[in-house]
Enzyme design. Structure first.
Site, PDB file in Angstrom:
ATOM      1  N   LYS A 166       0.846  -1.202   0.000  1.00  0.00           N
ATOM      2  CA  LYS A 166       0.000   0.000   0.000  1.00  0.00           C
ATOM      3  C   LYS A 166       0.883   1.255   0.000  1.00  0.00           C
ATOM      4  O   LYS A 166       1.943   1.283   0.616  1.00  0.00           O
ATOM      5  CB  LYS A 166      -0.924  -0.002   1.216  1.00  0.00           C
ATOM      6  CG  LYS A 166      -2.011  -1.066   1.097  1.00  0.00           C
ATOM      7  CD  LYS A 166      -3.000  -1.014   2.227  1.00  0.00           C
ATOM      8  CE  LYS A 166      -3.882   0.192   2.231  1.00  0.00           C
ATOM      9  NZ  LYS A 166      -5.017   0.147   1.306  1.00  0.00           N
ATOM     10  N   TYR A 218       2.364   2.862   3.299  1.00  0.00           N
ATOM     11  CA  TYR A 218       3.637   2.352   3.811  1.00  0.00           C
ATOM     12  C   TYR A 218       4.798   2.727   2.887  1.00  0.00           C
ATOM     13  O   TYR A 218       5.868   3.131   3.352  1.00  0.00           O
ATOM     14  CB  TYR A 218       3.578   0.833   4.017  1.00  0.00           C
ATOM     15  CG  TYR A 218       2.869   0.466   5.302  1.00  0.00           C
ATOM     16  CD1 TYR A 218       3.470   0.702   6.536  1.00  0.00           C
ATOM     17  CD2 TYR A 218       1.611  -0.117   5.296  1.00  0.00           C
ATOM     18  CE1 TYR A 218       2.834   0.381   7.723  1.00  0.00           C
ATOM     19  CE2 TYR A 218       0.969  -0.446   6.486  1.00  0.00           C
ATOM     20  CZ  TYR A 218       1.585  -0.194   7.693  1.00  0.00           C
ATOM     21  OH  TYR A 218       0.960  -0.507   8.868  1.00  0.00           O
ATOM     22  N   ALA A 219       4.613   2.592   1.588  1.00  0.00           N
ATOM     23  CA  ALA A 219       5.686   2.898   0.633  1.00  0.00           C
ATOM     24  C   ALA A 219       6.171   4.338   0.804  1.00  0.00           C
ATOM     25  O   ALA A 219       7.372   4.605   0.727  1.00  0.00           O
ATOM     26  CB  ALA A 219       5.208   2.669  -0.791  1.00  0.00           C
ATOM     27  N   LEU A 240       4.234 -12.109   4.911  1.00  0.00           N
ATOM     28  CA  LEU A 240       4.559 -10.755   4.468  1.00  0.00           C
ATOM     29  C   LEU A 240       5.958 -10.388   4.946  1.00  0.00           C
ATOM     30  O   LEU A 240       6.322 -10.706   6.080  1.00  0.00           O
ATOM     31  CB  LEU A 240       3.569  -9.753   5.064  1.00  0.00           C
ATOM     32  CG  LEU A 240       2.082 -10.005   4.840  1.00  0.00           C
ATOM     33  CD1 LEU A 240       1.256  -9.209   5.831  1.00  0.00           C
ATOM     34  CD2 LEU A 240       1.712  -9.644   3.410  1.00  0.00           C
ATOM     35  N   GLU A 241       6.702  -9.706   4.104  1.00  0.00           N
ATOM     36  CA  GLU A 241       8.011  -9.192   4.528  1.00  0.00           C
ATOM     37  C   GLU A 241       7.958  -7.672   4.440  1.00  0.00           C
ATOM     38  O   GLU A 241       7.592  -7.111   3.404  1.00  0.00           O
ATOM     39  CB  GLU A 241       9.124  -9.728   3.632  1.00  0.00           C
ATOM     40  CG  GLU A 241      10.513  -9.352   4.108  1.00  0.00           C
ATOM     41  CD  GLU A 241      11.140  -8.235   3.308  1.00  0.00           C
ATOM     42  OE1 GLU A 241      11.979  -7.498   3.859  1.00  0.00           O
ATOM     43  OE2 GLU A 241      10.798  -8.080   2.124  1.00  0.00           O
ATOM     44  N   GLN A 262       0.267 -23.224   4.485  1.00  0.00           N
ATOM     45  CA  GLN A 262       0.979 -22.619   5.615  1.00  0.00           C
ATOM     46  C   GLN A 262       0.039 -21.788   6.473  1.00  0.00           C
ATOM     47  O   GLN A 262      -0.874 -21.129   5.975  1.00  0.00           O
ATOM     48  CB  GLN A 262       2.164 -21.786   5.141  1.00  0.00           C
ATOM     49  CG  GLN A 262       1.806 -20.514   4.424  1.00  0.00           C
ATOM     50  CD  GLN A 262       3.019 -19.815   3.830  1.00  0.00           C
ATOM     51  OE1 GLN A 262       4.087 -20.383   3.676  1.00  0.00           O
ATOM     52  NE2 GLN A 262       2.841 -18.558   3.495  1.00  0.00           N
TER      53      GLN A 262
END
Length: 188
Positions: free
Chosen positions: A111, A114-115, A136-137, A180
């Site tokens: 998003k 955040y960027a 997520l990283e 997972q």
């Protein structure tokens, strides 16, 4: 391939369990408090980050090796806010569990909220018939500590539907990340 609309996403989530839990509309507020939005958008789905984090630390002076990743390089944290150290990263997972159809490839993009703060969200594509919580990283590219908020939007999933079904899906190949749950570290 065609990018799928909100109508298609809602149908696949409701009728086929593609996204669970599923939020049909964009959520921007909770009890009057502003949130980083999540839920269905025009041509995608904005996922939330769960409150489970693995914060990278160099306390053991380990070498980062994708073929033999040292689990002791992380500190487990359960919190509504995670602070990423400067020039470091954190692993997390989505709140949502995904079941990708055989004729769909899903791409994830971070998003802009955040960027624009120097926090990069990285996720590999979700292949046909992959299922699970998405790991997520979050990379903090700044020289300052940076926050990530649990249970708020962090990235958008874009669904690409092919006019042909693939010959071999992720499930057929018995992919190592199939099914997972929780935050999943690199496997070889």
């Amino acid at each position: 391939m065609a990018i799928k609309s909100d109508r298609w996403i809602k149908t696949m989530a409701r009728d086929h369990g593609m996204i669970e839990p599923f939020v049909e509309n964009q959520v921007r507020y909770d009890d009057g408090e502003s949130l980083i939005s999540y839920g269905t958008s025009s041509y995608g789905y904005d996922v939330r980050c769960a409150n489970e984090f693995k914060v990278f630390t160099n306390i053991n002076s380990a070498v980062v090796d994708p073929k033999s990743f040292d689990e002791t390089s992380f500190i487990d944290l359960e919190s509504e806010v995670c602070v990423i150290p400067p020039n470091s990263f954190v692993l997390a997972r989505t709140v949502e569990y995904f079941r990708i159809p055989r004729n769909v490839l899903t791409i994830c993009l971070g998003k802009s909220t955040y960027a624009r703060c120097g926090i990069i969200v990285n996720v590999t594509p979700l292949e046909p018939e992959w299922e699970g919580h998405v790991t997520l990283e979050f990379s903090n590219t700044t020289p300052l500590p940076a926050k990530v908020y649990a249970n708020e939007g962090v990235a958008q999933m874009i669904f690409l539907e092919s006019d042909q079904v693939c010959d071999e899906s992720y499930k057929d190949r018995k992919g190592k990340y199939q099914g997972q749950t929780g935050v999943t570290l690199a496997k070889t």
